[in-house]
Structures are given as structure tokens and as C-alpha cells.
Design a protein around this motif. Sequence first.
Motif, PDB file in Angstrom:
ATOM      1  N   GLY A 159       0.797  -1.219   0.000  1.00 25.11           N
ATOM      2  CA  GLY A 159       0.000   0.000   0.000  1.00 25.11           C
ATOM      3  C   GLY A 159       0.826   1.263   0.000  1.00 25.11           C
ATOM      4  O   GLY A 159       0.298   2.353  -0.171  1.00 25.11           O
ATOM      5  N   GLU A 160       2.141   1.144   0.251  1.00 22.28           N
ATOM      6  CA  GLU A 160       2.993   2.324   0.253  1.00 22.28           C
ATOM      7  C   GLU A 160       4.056   2.227  -0.835  1.00 22.28           C
ATOM      8  O   GLU A 160       5.179   2.675  -0.676  1.00 22.28           O
ATOM      9  N   ILE A 161       3.701   1.614  -1.945  1.00 25.70           N
ATOM     10  CA  ILE A 161       4.639   1.527  -3.060  1.00 25.70           C
ATOM     11  C   ILE A 161       4.065   2.217  -4.294  1.00 25.70           C
ATOM     12  O   ILE A 161       4.484   1.981  -5.407  1.00 25.70           O
ATOM     13  N   THR A 162       3.100   3.098  -4.073  1.00 26.05           N
ATOM     14  CA  THR A 162       2.522   3.862  -5.173  1.00 26.05           C
ATOM     15  C   THR A 162       3.535   4.892  -5.674  1.00 26.05           C
ATOM     16  O   THR A 162       4.127   5.615  -4.871  1.00 26.05           O
ATOM     17  N   PRO A 163       3.751   4.993  -6.979  1.00 29.05           N
ATOM     18  CA  PRO A 163       4.692   6.005  -7.495  1.00 29.05           C
ATOM     19  C   PRO A 163       4.240   7.427  -7.150  1.00 29.05           C
ATOM     20  O   PRO A 163       3.048   7.694  -6.970  1.00 29.05           O
ATOM     21  N   PHE A 164       5.206   8.315  -7.076  1.00 27.14           N
ATOM     22  CA  PHE A 164       4.898   9.716  -6.811  1.00 27.14           C
ATOM     23  C   PHE A 164       4.182  10.341  -8.004  1.00 27.14           C
ATOM     24  O   PHE A 164       4.575  10.137  -9.146  1.00 27.14           O
ATOM     25  N   GLU A 165       3.138  11.102  -7.703  1.00 22.73           N
ATOM     26  CA  GLU A 165       2.377  11.817  -8.717  1.00 22.73           C
ATOM     27  C   GLU A 165       2.487  13.312  -8.463  1.00 22.73           C
ATOM     28  O   GLU A 165       2.658  13.757  -7.318  1.00 22.73           O
ATOM     29  N   GLU A 166       2.363  14.092  -9.523  1.00 23.14           N
ATOM     30  CA  GLU A 166       2.368  15.541  -9.384  1.00 23.14           C
ATOM     31  C   GLU A 166       1.253  15.960  -8.423  1.00 23.14           C
ATOM     32  O   GLU A 166       0.136  15.470  -8.498  1.00 23.14           O
ATOM     33  N   GLY A 167       1.583  16.848  -7.510  1.00 23.06           N
ATOM     34  CA  GLY A 167       0.602  17.343  -6.559  1.00 23.06           C
ATOM     35  C   GLY A 167       0.588  16.621  -5.230  1.00 23.06           C
ATOM     36  O   GLY A 167      -0.089  17.053  -4.293  1.00 23.06           O
ATOM     37  N   MET A 168       1.326  15.524  -5.119  1.00 18.59           N
ATOM     38  CA  MET A 168       1.426  14.842  -3.829  1.00 18.59           C
ATOM     39  C   MET A 168       2.304  15.646  -2.880  1.00 18.59           C
ATOM     40  O   MET A 168       3.326  16.207  -3.284  1.00 18.59           O
ATOM     41  N   ILE A 169       1.903  15.698  -1.630  1.00 14.11           N
ATOM     42  CA  ILE A 169       2.710  16.358  -0.594  1.00 14.11           C
ATOM     43  C   ILE A 169       3.174  15.296   0.384  1.00 14.11           C
ATOM     44  O   ILE A 169       2.384  14.474   0.857  1.00 14.11           O
ATOM     45  N   ILE A 170       4.469  15.298   0.659  1.00 15.00           N
ATOM     46  CA  ILE A 170       5.056  14.260   1.503  1.00 15.00           C
ATOM     47  C   ILE A 170       6.060  14.893   2.452  1.00 15.00           C
ATOM     48  O   ILE A 170       6.699  15.899   2.128  1.00 15.00           O
ATOM     49  N   THR A 171       6.196  14.310   3.627  1.00 13.04           N
ATOM     50  CA  THR A 171       7.160  14.831   4.594  1.00 13.04           C
ATOM     51  C   THR A 171       8.532  14.215   4.363  1.00 13.04           C
ATOM     52  O   THR A 171       8.667  13.135   3.796  1.00 13.04           O
ATOM     53  N   ASP A 172       9.538  14.915   4.827  1.00 14.41           N
ATOM     54  CA  ASP A 172      10.943  14.504   4.757  1.00 14.41           C
ATOM     55  C   ASP A 172      11.469  14.682   6.174  1.00 14.41           C
ATOM     56  O   ASP A 172      11.760  15.797   6.598  1.00 14.41           O
ATOM     57  N   GLU A 173      11.569  13.560   6.944  1.00 16.11           N
ATOM     58  CA  GLU A 173      11.832  13.703   8.381  1.00 16.11           C
ATOM     59  C   GLU A 173      12.766  12.642   8.951  1.00 16.11           C
ATOM     60  O   GLU A 173      12.362  11.822   9.776  1.00 16.11           O
ATOM     61  N   PRO A 174      14.023  12.640   8.553  1.00 14.80           N
ATOM     62  CA  PRO A 174      14.995  11.734   9.183  1.00 14.80           C
ATOM     63  C   PRO A 174      15.291  12.180  10.610  1.00 14.80           C
ATOM     64  O   PRO A 174      15.002  13.324  11.002  1.00 14.80           O
ATOM     65  N   GLY A 175      15.874  11.274  11.372  1.00 16.17           N
ATOM     66  CA  GLY A 175      16.214  11.628  12.750  1.00 16.17           C
ATOM     67  C   GLY A 175      17.257  10.687  13.320  1.00 16.17           C
ATOM     68  O   GLY A 175      17.673   9.718  12.691  1.00 16.17           O
ATOM     69  N   ILE A 176      17.672  10.973  14.534  1.00 15.01           N
ATOM     70  CA  ILE A 176      18.561  10.077  15.276  1.00 15.01           C
ATOM     71  C   ILE A 176      18.176  10.162  16.744  1.00 15.01           C
ATOM     72  O   ILE A 176      17.841  11.246  17.251  1.00 15.01           O
ATOM     73  N   TYR A 177      18.220   9.011  17.426  1.00 17.04           N
ATOM     74  CA  TYR A 177      17.680   8.940  18.783  1.00 17.04           C
ATOM     75  C   TYR A 177      18.636   8.166  19.675  1.00 17.04           C
ATOM     76  O   TYR A 177      18.887   6.981  19.444  1.00 17.04           O
ATOM     77  N   ILE A 178      19.166   8.834  20.673  1.00 17.48           N
ATOM     78  CA  ILE A 178      20.142   8.240  21.590  1.00 17.48           C
ATOM     79  C   ILE A 178      19.471   8.133  22.959  1.00 17.48           C
ATOM     80  O   ILE A 178      19.319   9.135  23.669  1.00 17.48           O
ATOM     81  N   GLU A 179      19.051   6.906  23.283  1.00 22.37           N
ATOM     82  CA  GLU A 179      18.289   6.701  24.516  1.00 22.37           C
ATOM     83  C   GLU A 179      19.052   7.220  25.735  1.00 22.37           C
ATOM     84  O   GLU A 179      20.250   6.992  25.889  1.00 22.37           O
ATOM     85  N   GLY A 180      18.343   7.955  26.561  1.00 21.47           N
ATOM     86  CA  GLY A 180      18.934   8.509  27.779  1.00 21.47           C
ATOM     87  C   GLY A 180      19.698   9.795  27.578  1.00 21.47           C
ATOM     88  O   GLY A 180      20.196  10.383  28.542  1.00 21.47           O
ATOM     89  N   SER A 181      19.797  10.272  26.328  1.00 18.71           N
ATOM     90  CA  SER A 181      20.583  11.476  26.060  1.00 18.71           C
ATOM     91  C   SER A 181      19.808  12.518  25.266  1.00 18.71           C
ATOM     92  O   SER A 181      19.465  13.585  25.770  1.00 18.71           O
ATOM     93  N   HIS A 182      19.499  12.201  23.987  1.00 21.98           N
ATOM     94  CA  HIS A 182      18.898  13.215  23.129  1.00 21.98           C
ATOM     95  C   HIS A 182      18.252  12.596  21.895  1.00 21.98           C
ATOM     96  O   HIS A 182      18.521  11.436  21.559  1.00 21.98           O
ATOM     97  N   GLY A 183      17.424  13.356  21.260  1.00 22.90           N
ATOM     98  CA  GLY A 183      16.824  12.968  19.990  1.00 22.90           C
ATOM     99  C   GLY A 183      16.804  14.165  19.060  1.00 22.90           C
ATOM    100  O   GLY A 183      16.674  15.316  19.503  1.00 22.90           O
ATOM    101  N   ILE A 184      16.959  13.891  17.763  1.00 22.00           N
ATOM    102  CA  ILE A 184      16.992  14.963  16.756  1.00 22.00           C
ATOM    103  C   ILE A 184      16.135  14.522  15.574  1.00 22.00           C
ATOM    104  O   ILE A 184      16.260  13.397  15.091  1.00 22.00           O
ATOM    105  N   ARG A 185      15.263  15.404  15.111  1.00 17.97           N
ATOM    106  CA  ARG A 185      14.515  15.156  13.887  1.00 17.97           C
ATOM    107  C   ARG A 185      14.309  16.502  13.206  1.00 17.97           C
ATOM    108  O   ARG A 185      14.071  17.516  13.870  1.00 17.97           O
ATOM    109  N   LEU A 186      14.435  16.522  11.897  1.00 16.48           N
ATOM    110  CA  LEU A 186      14.184  17.720  11.105  1.00 16.48           C
ATOM    111  C   LEU A 186      13.202  17.337  10.010  1.00 16.48           C
ATOM    112  O   LEU A 186      13.472  16.440   9.216  1.00 16.48           O
ATOM    113  N   GLU A 187      12.072  18.029   9.963  1.00 18.80           N
ATOM    114  CA  GLU A 187      10.994  17.646   9.040  1.00 18.80           C
ATOM    115  C   GLU A 187      10.491  18.839   8.240  1.00 18.80           C
ATOM    116  O   GLU A 187      10.056  19.836   8.799  1.00 18.80           O
ATOM    117  N   ASN A 188      10.579  18.694   6.927  1.00 20.93           N
ATOM    118  CA  ASN A 188       9.955  19.640   5.997  1.00 20.93           C
ATOM    119  C   ASN A 188       8.883  18.905   5.204  1.00 20.93           C
ATOM    120  O   ASN A 188       8.903  17.679   5.089  1.00 20.93           O
TER     121      ASN A 188
END
Length: 595
Positions: free
Chosen positions: A492-521
Amino acid sequence: MNIPERLAKLRALMEEKGIDAYVVPTADFHQSEYVGEHFKARKFITGFSGSAGTAVITKTEARLWTDGRYFIQAAAQLEGTTVELMKMGEPGVPTLEAYLEEALPEGGALGFDGRVVAMGEGQGYEAIAAAKNGKVVYDYDLIDEVWEDRPVLSEEPAFALELKYTGEAVADKLGRIREEMKKCGATTHVLTTLDDICWTLNIRGNDIEFFPLVLSYAIIKMDKVDLYINEAKLSDEIKADFAKDGIVLHPYNDIYEDIKNVCKDEVLLIDPGKLNYALYNNIPEGVAKVEQRNPAVLFKAMKNSVEIENIRKAQIKDSVAHVKFMKWLKENVGKETITEISASEKLDEFRAEQGNFIRPSFEPISSFGEHGAIVHYTSSPETDVELKEGNLFLTDTGAGFYEGSTDVTRTYALGEVPQIMKDHFTLVAISNLQLASAKFLYGTTGMTLDMLARKPFWDRNLNFNHGTGHGVGYLLNIHEGPTGFRWQFRAGEITPFEEGMIITDEPGIYIEGSHGIRLENELLTQKGELNEYGQFMYFEPITFIPMDLDAINPEIMTAEDKKLLNDYHKTVFEKVSPYLNEEETEWLKKYTREV
């Protein structure tokens, strides 16, 4: 009752009904990702409050399956409950289905409320039970018998979304759906998903916290639509508009009886991943069915020109609010008491100043320090902590404007932070920018492009345990199919991208007990050059908020990485500065300077 007491009462009911294993998913009658208070049965019986997970209770065990976003949170919330955490996808952890195959005794009964289990899932449970010469029992909501003070179904009113926001009239949307029905040979389309119904009928509501949806079912025929809804939610104006479009109103729960009376010569279009198992089993034997994805899923994912114009406005509003918030946060942390909750509330104050703000578009994730490592952390009065210098603050929040929904994550350095945090932050920024800069041929899916985001992590033997991006609805679900960025196959999530689709871009890194970082556009899918190789596509970033230069380490960036960041920040300044005063503009100039 505490959780062990609830489980004991449930097991007594299971014994009474002859049920050996009982499945409690995270769902309402419409297979919604997020559900209203009435439907939070899995939270009630396990204590785990995350948005995704399924519990299985047997006579001697209780287990909860959830994904990597929630491992830390679930471990904490399940402590002392006797419910065992099953970390989905981890080595040595059986799938829920594999566990049931082992745990269900020969000739045993596998139980669940058929209204909250999708048709396809229910058929899978049938197969498991049949292999043990057993049966499924789907007509009992046992949790309801345990949950004495269960919240009632929402009675919040619906509202119409005007054409200036939707860009397409109800009649036109129904026309497109009926054309798809004809193509697949269907005469009737049974629709149960709330976002598909609300999109088709241009209505919104307040039946699920944060998500402006209306509890309803619809049966679309070639000449009318039978809408099953609490009529008290609808204004006279909405009713009149519905009547013009051939929409006939029925009480909400009547669909279960009405579906039994479908004529044998009808051909039903149903989505096996969305239609609930109980409703499916009420369809008379002999009625022909076409099983495929709801047409509205792809239609609503491809935003029209009016929606895109509005969404751009919403993104500018949210970006302005974030810039004002970032400045306020940087200048006031350590000088006044700011907590996770008060910071989140302050961001929404800045959003409200922009106008046409309805409410947050999902439950805010506002996490300081080690809380940032909990991917879907929700601050509460019990966990709320003060923001202090020397660590990172992650805010993953969204706004519901009439012009559309937003979903934005930023991580901010509060004062001077350790070098490892800067290196991790820079890595996340590189990943985000690399994915956003992708050019690709039409037909490409998110499984292919996800590698662009993962490579900077995998090169360093690192990873993040969630998808890299998802579609975003227009005042609907904040997680919207049918495509996404993820490296693992998911039907269900292998549909090709079509013009007009809006999608997030949100990688991150998570270090338990210390910190987490995510940047999403958020990214808008656009058509690029058409040449002898085919149709090229690209992404246009539509979120314009600085990536905190206080946390950037330029020394681990390539020349290309620096150019991508500098170009992005140049656009941020151009887009946002016209909405700022002189002092704010000077401040933004500092945080969008070249590196």
C-alpha cells in the motif's frame, strides 16, 4: 481498576464466552490511525497510549506489539502491568500472527470485536483458527463490558469546507469516483474510511481529537449516496447541500442491517484494508465483490491547484510562527521558566496570530533532552520538564489552518551543546537536504528514494527506526497514503509519486537517555523536464524554517551539503522575512547566514 485487574476481568469474560485468545487493536469502526476517546480500548486494557499497537490476551499471557517509534514509551508504560512488550521487526520477536499460531490451542476460539478489525486482518485470523480446527468469534466487544466509565461516541458538529478551500465540488468528486467504479465493473461502493468520506463530501468535524473528521459510513451508488451519520451533527445548510447532490441520510449504525439487504445483482467495490470485518460479513452470500483500493485514496493525495495554493499559504503561516517561536525560545531559555508543555502552547499562540488557525493538526511532540529519544513522546503534567541550556529541544507539531494542515519538526540547541549532538544534528540535516534535492523519473516510489536519506546514517553504521516520510492530508489525516518514504516493503505504500502529492521529509537520530533529533519539511511533488528518457520529477520544499546553525558542524559537511543548506536558508529568508518586523528580520538574517 488497575491494568492487572482489568485483564483478570477480561479473562473471566473470555472464559464465559469460550474464547482462548482475544485481540485488541488500535482502531475504530473505520480503521482510523488515530481514534476518538470511545475507541481507545487497547490503551484501556494495556496502559500503553501510543497511536499504534495491537494487544493479544490469552488465559495466561498479555502481549503488546508496537513499532520502533514507541519502544521506549511502551516499555515505560507497560512496567508493572504484566503486559509483555513485543518489539515489532526486532530479531527473535515473533509476529503477532506467528504468536497466535503457536498460542491458540487445538480447536480453540480466537476472539475480537469485528467492527474494529479490518476485513483482510479478520480473514487472516480466520485462517489461523482454521489451521487449529478452531473458529473466530467476532461479535463480542468484551472491552466494553470491562470499561465501566467508557466515554460516549462524539456528538461534535460537522462543518462544510468551502469550494475556495477544496477546489472541487462534491458532484465532481462523486463523478470521478463513479467513473472508477464503472472501470472496475462495480455498481456500488461501500466506503467506511472517515478521511475518504470527508474528502468526498467536503465536510469536516471534531470526532477525533486533532483530526477534523466525522464518524460516518457511505454507500455510493450511481444515482445516490447513502450516508450513515448522526444527523444532529449536520446543519440545515449542509443537509440542503447534501440533498442537491443526492445524498440520503441514515442513522449511523443502520449500515450493518442495510448491508444485509444488498441486491444479489449488485457488484460491490470494497477496500479489504479498510472495510471492517463485521460489515464485510454482513454482505449477503452471492453478492459479487471487487476488492481494491478506494479511488478517493489516490484522488485526495494528488492536491489540485486550489488546494496547493492554499497549502502554500498555510506553510508560510506556520513558517512565520516557527521563526518567531525560535527567536523567542533562544532569547528566553534560562531567563524564564519554559517547559515542554508551555513551549508547545507558545508555538500555538504564534500560529493563532497568523489567522484562520483551527487547532493543532495532531498531538504535539514537545521533548527536551532525553525525552527527544522517545520518537512519539507526549509531554504530560507528570513528565513535563523545564527547558535548560546545554541540551536539545525537539518540537514535532502541526497546525490545522483552513488553508490546510502542516506537519513540521525542528530541533533547537539551547545554549552551547556537546559536540556529539552537533555532529548528529548535522547528519540529520544532511539527510533531509539530500532527500529533498532528489530528481527522479516518473514511476519511482518512496522505497527507492529512501536510500538517499538513509545513506549518511548507514555509512556510519547508524539508523533511525521509523519511516522517513508520509503523505499529508488537507485538513484530514496527517498521515495520508498511498505513498511514503521507507526502506522496508509495506503493502500500500509503493505507489509512485504523482504531481501534486505532498510528503514529509523527516529523518532523525535517537540516543536513549541522552537526546533525539529530527528535522521535518514538507515537499510538493512536481513535474520536471520531459525528454527522451521520460518524465523527470522533483520535490519542492514548502516549509521555510531555519535548521539551527547553532547545532551545525560545517566540518563534516561536503561542499554539496553546504550549498544545499545555504540555498535552502536563502529561500527561507526570502519567503519569511516579508512577514517579520525589523528586529525579527535581523535575527533571521543571522540564522540563515551562509556556512
